[in-house]
Design a protein around this motif. Structure first.
Motif, mmCIF file in Angstrom:
data_model
loop_
_atom_site.group_PDB
_atom_site.id
_atom_site.type_symbol
_atom_site.label_atom_id
_atom_site.label_comp_id
_atom_site.label_asym_id
_atom_site.label_seq_id
_atom_site.Cartn_x
_atom_site.Cartn_y
_atom_site.Cartn_z
ATOM 1 N N UNK A 1 -12.542 34.590 -9.661
ATOM 2 C CA UNK A 1 -13.345 34.716 -10.537
ATOM 3 C C UNK A 1 -12.808 34.246 -12.036
ATOM 4 N N UNK A 2 -12.481 35.706 -12.481
ATOM 5 C CA UNK A 2 -11.546 35.428 -14.179
ATOM 6 C C UNK A 2 -10.863 34.488 -14.350
ATOM 7 N N UNK A 3 -10.229 33.707 -13.140
ATOM 8 C CA UNK A 3 -8.680 32.869 -12.987
ATOM 9 C C UNK A 3 -9.833 31.755 -12.902
ATOM 10 N N UNK B 1 -11.008 20.650 -12.416
ATOM 11 C CA UNK B 1 -11.178 21.051 -11.802
ATOM 12 C C UNK B 1 -10.475 21.613 -10.657
ATOM 13 N N UNK B 2 -9.240 21.153 -10.560
ATOM 14 C CA UNK B 2 -7.954 21.532 -9.667
ATOM 15 C C UNK B 2 -8.487 23.518 -10.015
ATOM 16 N N UNK B 3 -8.012 23.390 -11.322
ATOM 17 C CA UNK B 3 -7.768 24.566 -11.567
ATOM 18 C C UNK B 3 -8.409 25.597 -11.297
ATOM 19 N N UNK B 4 -9.631 25.084 -11.083
ATOM 20 C CA UNK B 4 -11.350 26.449 -11.087
ATOM 21 C C UNK B 4 -11.070 26.304 -9.753
ATOM 22 N N UNK B 5 -10.379 25.312 -8.473
ATOM 23 C CA UNK B 5 -10.766 25.318 -6.964
ATOM 24 C C UNK B 5 -9.534 26.599 -6.685
ATOM 25 N N UNK B 6 -8.597 26.299 -7.449
ATOM 26 C CA UNK B 6 -7.170 26.916 -6.619
ATOM 27 C C UNK B 6 -7.428 28.426 -6.655
ATOM 28 N N UNK B 7 -8.196 29.020 -7.112
ATOM 29 C CA UNK B 7 -8.242 30.667 -6.612
ATOM 30 C C UNK B 7 -8.126 30.582 -5.798
ATOM 31 N N UNK B 8 -9.406 29.725 -4.826
ATOM 32 C CA UNK B 8 -10.463 30.120 -3.793
ATOM 33 C C UNK B 8 -9.796 29.905 -2.797
ATOM 34 N N UNK B 9 -9.115 29.181 -2.785
ATOM 35 C CA UNK B 9 -8.283 27.759 -2.108
ATOM 36 C C UNK B 9 -7.354 28.258 -0.343
ATOM 37 N N UNK B 10 -7.014 29.663 -0.394
ATOM 38 C CA UNK B 10 -7.273 30.138 0.676
ATOM 39 C C UNK B 10 -8.012 31.138 1.606
ATOM 40 N N UNK C 1 -17.653 30.702 -5.563
ATOM 41 C CA UNK C 1 -18.811 29.994 -6.990
ATOM 42 C C UNK C 1 -20.191 30.131 -6.907
ATOM 43 N N UNK C 2 -21.073 30.987 -6.126
ATOM 44 C CA UNK C 2 -22.171 31.224 -6.622
ATOM 45 C C UNK C 2 -21.598 32.181 -7.596
ATOM 46 N N UNK C 3 -21.120 32.957 -7.534
ATOM 47 C CA UNK C 3 -20.948 34.037 -8.716
ATOM 48 C C UNK C 3 -20.679 33.407 -10.037
ATOM 49 N N UNK C 4 -19.386 32.263 -9.834
ATOM 50 C CA UNK C 4 -18.773 31.223 -11.504
ATOM 51 C C UNK C 4 -20.160 31.201 -11.570
ATOM 52 N N UNK C 5 -21.054 30.539 -11.389
ATOM 53 C CA UNK C 5 -22.087 29.654 -11.563
ATOM 54 C C UNK C 5 -23.117 30.279 -12.044
ATOM 55 N N UNK C 6 -23.363 31.721 -11.751
ATOM 56 C CA UNK C 6 -24.296 32.960 -12.046
ATOM 57 C C UNK C 6 -24.042 33.234 -13.449
ATOM 58 N N UNK C 7 -22.876 33.286 -13.600
ATOM 59 C CA UNK C 7 -22.096 34.227 -15.160
ATOM 60 C C UNK C 7 -22.301 33.404 -16.429
ATOM 61 N N UNK C 8 -21.518 31.478 -15.182
ATOM 62 C CA UNK C 8 -21.522 30.481 -17.052
ATOM 63 C C UNK C 8 -23.205 29.934 -16.643
ATOM 64 N N UNK D 1 -13.346 30.662 -14.112
ATOM 65 C CA UNK D 1 -14.034 30.761 -15.595
ATOM 66 C C UNK D 1 -13.733 30.313 -16.348
ATOM 67 N N UNK D 2 -12.412 30.014 -16.750
ATOM 68 C CA UNK D 2 -12.155 29.521 -17.863
ATOM 69 C C UNK D 2 -11.419 27.989 -17.869
ATOM 70 N N UNK D 3 -11.422 27.903 -16.586
ATOM 71 C CA UNK D 3 -11.493 26.036 -15.844
ATOM 72 C C UNK D 3 -12.353 25.211 -15.916
ATOM 73 N N UNK D 4 -13.909 26.649 -15.100
ATOM 74 C CA UNK D 4 -15.349 25.691 -14.971
ATOM 75 C C UNK D 4 -15.839 25.631 -16.655
#
Length: 160
Positions: A10-12, A52-61, A71-78, A14-17
């Motif tokens: 999530x920390x990775x 967009x790629x930087x936002x999704x990269x930490x979630x790829x695996x 992603x819902x957590x990122x959206x809630x926080x932001x 958020x800035x890209x998001x």
């Protein structure tokens, strides 16, 4: 990528998001030279793709279910952060986000690896708003808002 905790992912993201959300808003970028509009739009499009790629990269695996939950957590926080941009000039918001990013990279909470999507995006982004650092009052206000934003994110359990 080494195994990351959910919090680190999530920390990775958020800035890209946040940067993607701001740079995707209509009218944020207006080229200084209208004859360069097509080139500017291509640069901006590439930058947005990298964000967009930087936002999704930490979630790829992750599984789709887990990816969706984070992603819902990122959206809630932001969500509240982005809502607070409503009456602020894009340049002021960009400066604030830049100071947040600077804090995170200075503390090595976030590392912008050379050639990474986030590094490519930020290297394209900085020249587009660097003139904003010239106005001392705007710059000081952005630094204060960055401290407030980081404090908010820390209350969410991030970037400790």
């Amino acid at each position: 990528m080494p195994t990351l905790t959910d919090r680190q992912r999530v920390e990775l993201a958020i800035p890209a998001y946040l940067l993607y959300a701001l740079t995707s808003a209509p009218g944020v970028f207006v080229p200084a030279d209208p004859t360069q509009a097509a080139r500017a739009e291509a640069d901006i499009s590439a930058m947005r793709s990298d964000l967009k790629a930087a936002c999704f990269a930490p979630l790829e695996d992750l599984s789709e279910k887990k990816k969706g939950a984070l992603l819902r957590q990122v959206e809630r926080i932001t969500r509240g952060v982005i809502a607070g941009w409503k009456d602020r000039p894009a340049l002021s918001v960009m400066l604030t986000l830049w100071y947040v990013l600077k804090d995170l990279t200075d503390r090595e909470v976030l590392i912008l690896w050379q050639g990474s999507a986030m590094e490519r995006a930020t290297s394209k982004l900085l020249p587009m708003f660097a003139h904003g650092f010239d106005e001392q009052k705007r710059d000081a206000a952005a630094q204060e808002r960055a401290r407030q934003l980081l404090a908010y994110l820390q209350t969410e359990g991030l970037y400790g």
